[in-house]
Design an enzyme around this catalytic site. Structure first.
Site, short mmCIF file in Angstrom:
data_model
loop_
_atom_site.label_atom_id
_atom_site.label_comp_id
_atom_site.label_asym_id
_atom_site.label_seq_id
_atom_site.Cartn_x
_atom_site.Cartn_y
_atom_site.Cartn_z
N ASP A 34 0.88 -1.18 0.00
CA ASP A 34 0.00 0.00 0.00
C ASP A 34 0.91 1.22 0.00
O ASP A 34 2.13 1.09 0.20
CB ASP A 34 -0.92 0.00 1.24
CG ASP A 34 -2.21 0.78 0.98
OD1 ASP A 34 -2.12 1.99 0.70
OD2 ASP A 34 -3.29 0.19 1.04
N TYR A 143 -16.20 8.36 -10.43
CA TYR A 143 -15.87 7.00 -9.98
C TYR A 143 -16.57 5.97 -10.87
O TYR A 143 -15.95 5.01 -11.34
CB TYR A 143 -16.31 6.87 -8.52
CG TYR A 143 -16.17 5.51 -7.91
CD1 TYR A 143 -14.92 4.96 -7.64
CD2 TYR A 143 -17.30 4.77 -7.53
CE1 TYR A 143 -14.81 3.70 -7.04
CE2 TYR A 143 -17.20 3.54 -6.92
CZ TYR A 143 -15.95 3.00 -6.68
OH TYR A 143 -15.84 1.77 -6.09
C1 AKB Z 1 -18.75 3.70 -2.87
O1 AKB Z 1 -19.73 3.98 -2.18
O2 AKB Z 1 -18.12 4.52 -3.54
C2 AKB Z 1 -18.30 2.25 -2.91
C3 AKB Z 1 -18.91 1.50 -4.04
C4 AKB Z 1 -20.35 1.16 -4.02
O3 AKB Z 1 -18.24 1.18 -4.97
N1 AKB Z 1 -18.59 1.62 -1.68
#
Ligand code: AKB
Length: 314
Positions: A34, A143
């Protein structure tokens, strides 16, 4: 003999996966890494090194020096944090994955890779209930965009270069060993800590916001089971839908109240509410069940009991 590299060993998944992999493959055969120190048991039960997955040269040397055969690449900036630093998060999430994929293409000893995807690959135009494996995927978080792009890349590397990468679209993960950081589903971890520390919790999602969740022990078992499956049995070369259990903050609070009757919850939704509303409320995971026998041990009752006991013991 397998030699396993875990990247992101200090994180929520990594800190528990390292221990499970060491039990399976032997302590000395699982290299935990890490960019920061990991929990004591991870650093002391087998090899641990500080390693930055963005440092391609060191990464390749590490893999060759230790004759690594499997890589679990768990390092990522999660949904909530990624919205605060969109380009940096994109860079970290994508570059790290591309480093690993390219390495696997060049180093034939690396036979298998695990890379986590997420329910975040879905978006507001996806059907929210019983979300199918194949459906509309128009994520509107950085993300989610990076996880969807990652899924496309791992399939591309499989088809084009024969790189064996396996992936699960994790729902929210619930665990007490290492606190999660920066995710939208993290309320379901924080709530237990606050229930024990303060007897109350202010939730950043509204009471009716249902999301799929999974207790960490089930997530670790699912990960190991997927990695153990013969590649010919896997019909997907991208991320597998995994449902876990779906509940909302109100239902979780009710469950906690059975153990802590005075527990109080209040709601103050923030920017993560919009993220949660863009994700599925429940998931269809029939392909994972069929291909590699996905199953679960924990329901909301079971995980509440274990979370409260685990945090109290800590
Ligand atoms: C987040 O909330 O970003 C993560 C996921 C659902 O990938 N826990």
């Amino acid at each position: 003999m397998e030699k396993i590299l875990v990247i992101g060993a200090a994180g929520q998944i990594g800190s528990e996966l390292v221990i499970a992999l060491r039990q399976k493959y032997g302590n000395q055969n699982v290299f935990a890494t890490d960019i920061k120190q990991a929990p004591i048991d991870v650093m002391e039960s087998g090899p641990f090194e500080i390693l930055d997955v963005m440092d391609n040269n060191r990464l390749i040397h590490f893999v060759i020096r230790h004759r690594i055969t499997q890589i679990y690449h768990l390092a990522a900036v999660l949904s909530g944090n990624a919205e605060k630093i969109p380009l940096q998060a994109w860079d970290i999430n994508m570059k790290s994955l591309m480093n690993i994929l390219d390495l696997a293409k060049e180093v034939p000893e690396v036979k298998r890779i695990f890379w986590p995807s997420s329910i975040a690959i879905f978006g507001p135009s996806t059907p929210r209930e019983n979300t199918p494996q194949y459906t509309i995927t128009e994520p509107n978080t950085v993300y989610g965009i990076s996880k969807l792009a990652g899924e496309r890349w791992i399939e591309y590397y499989h088809n084009r270069y024969g790189v064996d990468v396996r992936s699960i679209r994790y729902p929210g993960l619930i665990s007490y060993k290492t606190e999660a950081g920066g995710g939208t589903t993290d309320y379901a971890v924080e709530i237990f800590y606050e229930a024990i520390r303060k007897g109350k919790y202010e939730c950043f999602l509204s009471e009716e916001t249902s999301l799929p969740m999974m207790f960490m022990e089930d997530a670790i078992q699912a990960t190991i089971d997927l990695m153990d499956t013969d590649i010919n049995d896997l019909s997907l070369k991208s991320g597998y839908n995994v449902a876990g259990i779906s509940f909302n903050p109100k239902e979780l609070a009710e469950e906690i109240k059975k153990h802590i009757p005075d527990f109080e919850i209040s709601y103050k939704p923030d920017f993560r509410q919009a993220i949660a509303e863009s994700w599925p409320a429940s998931i269809d995971d029939s392909i994972a069940k069929k291909d590699w026998g996905l199953n679960y041990k924990y329901d909301i009752k079971g995980l509440t009991q274990v979370m409260l006991d685990g945090i109290r013991n800590k």
